[in-house]
Design an enzyme around this catalytic site. Structure first.
Site, PDB file in Angstrom:
ATOM      1  N   SER A  17      -5.429  58.787  29.975  1.00 42.60           N
ATOM      2  CA  SER A  17      -4.678  58.143  29.189  1.00 42.60           C
ATOM      3  C   SER A  17      -5.113  57.276  28.140  1.00 42.60           C
ATOM      4  O   SER A  17      -6.054  56.732  28.085  1.00 42.60           O
ATOM      5  CB  SER A  17      -4.183  56.944  30.347  1.00 42.60           C
ATOM      6  OG  SER A  17      -3.373  55.907  29.375  1.00 42.60           O
ATOM      7  N   HIS A  42      -2.320  61.925  28.347  1.00 42.66           N
ATOM      8  CA  HIS A  42      -1.207  61.124  28.783  1.00 42.66           C
ATOM      9  C   HIS A  42      -1.127  59.753  27.784  1.00 42.66           C
ATOM     10  O   HIS A  42      -1.833  59.275  27.447  1.00 42.66           O
ATOM     11  CB  HIS A  42      -1.620  60.065  30.122  1.00 42.66           C
ATOM     12  CG  HIS A  42      -0.680  59.310  30.688  1.00 42.66           C
ATOM     13  ND1 HIS A  42       0.311  60.036  31.738  1.00 42.66           N
ATOM     14  CD2 HIS A  42      -0.454  58.145  30.788  1.00 42.66           C
ATOM     15  CE1 HIS A  42       1.333  58.698  32.154  1.00 42.66           C
ATOM     16  NE2 HIS A  42       0.622  57.687  31.765  1.00 42.66           N
ATOM     17  N   ASP A  44       0.936  56.442  26.741  1.00 42.74           N
ATOM     18  CA  ASP A  44       1.666  55.337  27.422  1.00 42.74           C
ATOM     19  C   ASP A  44       2.367  54.543  26.518  1.00 42.74           C
ATOM     20  O   ASP A  44       1.826  54.079  25.409  1.00 42.74           O
ATOM     21  CB  ASP A  44       0.685  54.320  27.998  1.00 42.74           C
ATOM     22  CG  ASP A  44       0.293  54.965  29.343  1.00 42.74           C
ATOM     23  OD1 ASP A  44       1.042  55.423  30.125  1.00 42.74           O
ATOM     24  OD2 ASP A  44      -0.949  54.986  29.558  1.00 42.74           O
ATOM     25  N   MET A  46       4.771  51.516  25.153  1.00 45.39           N
ATOM     26  CA  MET A  46       5.366  50.348  25.784  1.00 45.39           C
ATOM     27  C   MET A  46       6.202  49.383  24.598  1.00 45.39           C
ATOM     28  O   MET A  46       5.685  49.606  23.536  1.00 45.39           O
ATOM     29  CB  MET A  46       4.399  49.541  26.309  1.00 45.39           C
ATOM     30  CG  MET A  46       3.253  50.056  27.402  1.00 45.39           C
ATOM     31  SD  MET A  46       1.984  49.121  28.029  1.00 45.39           S
ATOM     32  CE  MET A  46       1.322  50.361  28.983  1.00 45.39           C
ATOM     33  N   HIS A  75       4.579  58.948  28.780  1.00 45.85           N
ATOM     34  CA  HIS A  75       5.100  58.142  29.712  1.00 45.85           C
ATOM     35  C   HIS A  75       5.809  57.013  28.886  1.00 45.85           C
ATOM     36  O   HIS A  75       5.256  56.218  28.247  1.00 45.85           O
ATOM     37  CB  HIS A  75       3.980  57.636  30.372  1.00 45.85           C
ATOM     38  CG  HIS A  75       4.204  56.692  31.519  1.00 45.85           C
ATOM     39  ND1 HIS A  75       3.418  55.833  32.215  1.00 45.85           N
ATOM     40  CD2 HIS A  75       5.384  56.409  32.130  1.00 45.85           C
ATOM     41  CE1 HIS A  75       3.870  54.935  33.221  1.00 45.85           C
ATOM     42  NE2 HIS A  75       5.380  55.257  32.967  1.00 45.85           N
ATOM     43  N   MET A  77       7.592  53.660  28.560  1.00 45.46           N
ATOM     44  CA  MET A  77       7.821  52.404  29.535  1.00 45.46           C
ATOM     45  C   MET A  77       8.670  51.712  28.571  1.00 45.46           C
ATOM     46  O   MET A  77       8.131  50.582  27.984  1.00 45.46           O
ATOM     47  CB  MET A  77       6.605  51.799  30.008  1.00 45.46           C
ATOM     48  CG  MET A  77       5.646  52.574  30.920  1.00 45.46           C
ATOM     49  SD  MET A  77       4.208  52.019  31.215  1.00 45.46           S
ATOM     50  CE  MET A  77       3.250  53.106  30.009  1.00 45.46           C
ATOM     51  N   MET A 146       4.089  55.199  40.201  1.00 45.20           N
ATOM     52  CA  MET A 146       2.975  54.208  39.581  1.00 45.20           C
ATOM     53  C   MET A 146       2.169  53.490  40.781  1.00 45.20           C
ATOM     54  O   MET A 146       2.795  53.390  41.670  1.00 45.20           O
ATOM     55  CB  MET A 146       3.672  53.159  38.995  1.00 45.20           C
ATOM     56  CG  MET A 146       4.589  53.410  37.680  1.00 45.20           C
ATOM     57  SD  MET A 146       3.480  54.243  36.506  1.00 45.20           S
ATOM     58  CE  MET A 146       2.214  52.718  36.084  1.00 45.20           C
ATOM     59  N   ASP A 184      -0.262  57.133  38.723  1.00 47.47           N
ATOM     60  CA  ASP A 184      -0.913  56.810  37.351  1.00 47.47           C
ATOM     61  C   ASP A 184      -1.080  55.037  37.827  1.00 47.47           C
ATOM     62  O   ASP A 184      -0.267  54.432  38.063  1.00 47.47           O
ATOM     63  CB  ASP A 184       0.431  56.913  36.348  1.00 47.47           C
ATOM     64  CG  ASP A 184       0.015  56.062  34.988  1.00 47.47           C
ATOM     65  OD1 ASP A 184      -1.359  55.697  34.959  1.00 47.47           O
ATOM     66  OD2 ASP A 184       0.890  56.161  34.068  1.00 47.47           O
TER      67      ASP A 184
HETATM   68  C1  DX5 Z   1       0.052  51.617  32.958  1.00 46.66           C
HETATM   69  C2  DX5 Z   1      -0.340  52.969  32.292  1.00 46.66           C
HETATM   70  C3  DX5 Z   1      -1.299  53.802  32.728  1.00 46.66           C
HETATM   71  C4  DX5 Z   1      -2.667  53.216  32.549  1.00 46.66           C
HETATM   72  C5  DX5 Z   1      -3.486  53.834  33.326  1.00 46.66           C
HETATM   73  O1  DX5 Z   1       1.254  51.017  32.466  1.00 46.66           O
HETATM   74  O2  DX5 Z   1       1.065  53.537  32.571  1.00 46.66           O
HETATM   75  O3  DX5 Z   1      -1.273  54.977  32.378  1.00 46.66           O
HETATM   76  O4  DX5 Z   1      -3.047  53.531  31.076  1.00 46.66           O
HETATM   77  O5  DX5 Z   1      -4.822  53.130  33.127  1.00 46.66           O
HETATM   78  P1  DX5 Z   1      -6.054  52.871  34.007  1.00 46.66           P
HETATM   79  O6  DX5 Z   1      -6.481  54.176  34.539  1.00 46.66           O
HETATM   80  O7  DX5 Z   1      -7.020  52.197  33.555  1.00 46.66           O
HETATM   81  O8  DX5 Z   1      -5.256  52.317  35.287  1.00 46.66           O
HETATM   82 ZN    ZN Z   2       1.129  55.955  32.127  1.00 38.64          ZN
END
Ligand code: DX5
Ligand code: ZN
Length: 224
Positions: A17, A42, A44, A46, A75, A77, A146, A184
Site C-alpha cells: 500500500s 495498492h 488507497d 480517501m 481501493h 474509500m 478489511m 487489508d
Molecule cells: C486502510 C487502508 C490500508 C492501509 C494498510 O484504510 O485501506 O490499505 O494503508 O496499511 P497497513 O499495512 O500499514 O495497515
Molecule cells: Zn487499502
C-alpha cells in the site's frame, strides 16, 4: 501483468500500500517497491467523507501511471464510487475496489466499473457480515475483507475478521467461482500465514513493506 483476471488465485500475491510510502518521493517509492517484487500496487483513495481521512486521488494516479507498469489495485474509500469509476480508469487504474457501504447501489457501481474497463472488487468494513457480499460474488473479481477500520495505515490487525475471510472463500469455492480474496490492514509476516490459511490470496501491506529496512525481504517474508 496488468489484469487481475490473469493472476491465479492459487498463488499468494502481495499488494504493497502506497499509503505508507514517502509522499515526497512517490515515483522513486513505486519503482523501489516494483524492484522488491510487488505483484501489484495498492492505492488507497480517501475522500474525507466515507472515511475520516484524505489521501490522494486521480491526478496522482495519472502521474504514477506514466512511470510504472505495475497493476494498479485501487481501493476507493469514497462516497459515490460509481460517479468516479471512469475518471479513475482514465487515469490508469487497472482494478477498482469499492465499499459495499459506500451508499451507491452495488449493481450500479459494478456496471460503471465494468463499463470503464477495469476489474471489480467489493470491500467490506469490519462490521459488515460476509453474507452481505454473497449476492455479488458472481459479478466481481475480488472481495476485500478489511482487517482494520478503513481510514488509516499502521493500525492493529483484527484477527477476528478471519471467520469472515473463511466464509467468503468457502462460498466462492462452493459456487466454483474464480474470485480473489484480499485482506487489508495490519498485515505483516506474523499474521500472513493465518490470512492465507483462512482463504485470502492477496495480502495488502503498507507499513510492513514500505517501512521495512529491506522491502524485498518483507515481501518474501509475507509469501513464505
Ligand atoms: C486502510 C487502508 C490500508 C492501509 C494498510 O484504510 O485501506 O490499505 O494503508 O496499511 P497497513 O499495512 O500499514 O495497515
Ligand atoms: Zn487499502
Amino acid at each position: 501483468m496488468r489484469n487481475l483476471k490473469e493472476l491465479s488465485n492459487q498463488d499468494i500475491l502481495v499488494s504493497p500500500s502506497l499509503l505508507a510510502a514517502d509522499f515526497g518521493r512517490l515515483a522513486e517509492e513505486v519503482k523501489r517497491i516494483a524492484d522488491a517484487g510487488a505483484d501489484m500496487l495498492h492505492l488507497d483513495v480517501m475522500d474525507g467523507i466515507f472515511v475520516p481521512n484524505i489521501s490522494f486521488g486521480i491526478p496522482v494516479i495519472a502521474s504514477l501511471r506514466k512511470i510504472s507498469g505495475l497493476l494498479f489495485d485501487t481501493h476507493l474509500m469514497i462516497a459515490h464510487p460509481a460517479r468516479y469509476a471512469e475518471a479513475f480508469a482514465k487515469a490508469g487504474a487497472d482494478h477498482l475496489t469499492f465499499h459495499l457501504e459506500s451508499g451507491d447501489p452495488a449493481e450500479e457501481v459494478i456496471s460503471a466499473i465494468r463499463a470503464a474497463g477495469c476489474t471489480v472488487g467489493i470491500s467490506l468494513k469490519p462490521a459488515t457480515p460476509a453474507e452481505a457480499v454473497f449476492p455479488y460474488l458472481d459479478k466481481v473479481d475480488m472481495v476485500l475483507i478489511m482487517t482494520v477500520e478503513p481510514g488509516f495505515g499502521g493500525q492493529k490487525f483484527m484477527q477476528d475478521m478471519m471467520p469472515k475471510v473463511r466464509a467468503v472463500r468457502e462460498e466462492i469455492r462452493k459456487r466454483g467461482l474464480t474470485v480473489h480474496v484480499q485482506v487489508d490492514g495490519g498485515i505483516q509476516e506474523g499474521n500472513a500465514l493465518l490470512c492465507r490459511d483462512s482463504g485470502s490470496n492477496i495480502l495488502v501491506a503498507g507499513t510492513s513493506v514500505f517501512r521495512a529496512p529491506d522491502a524485498a525481504e518483507a515481501i518474501a517474508g509475507l509469501k513464505k
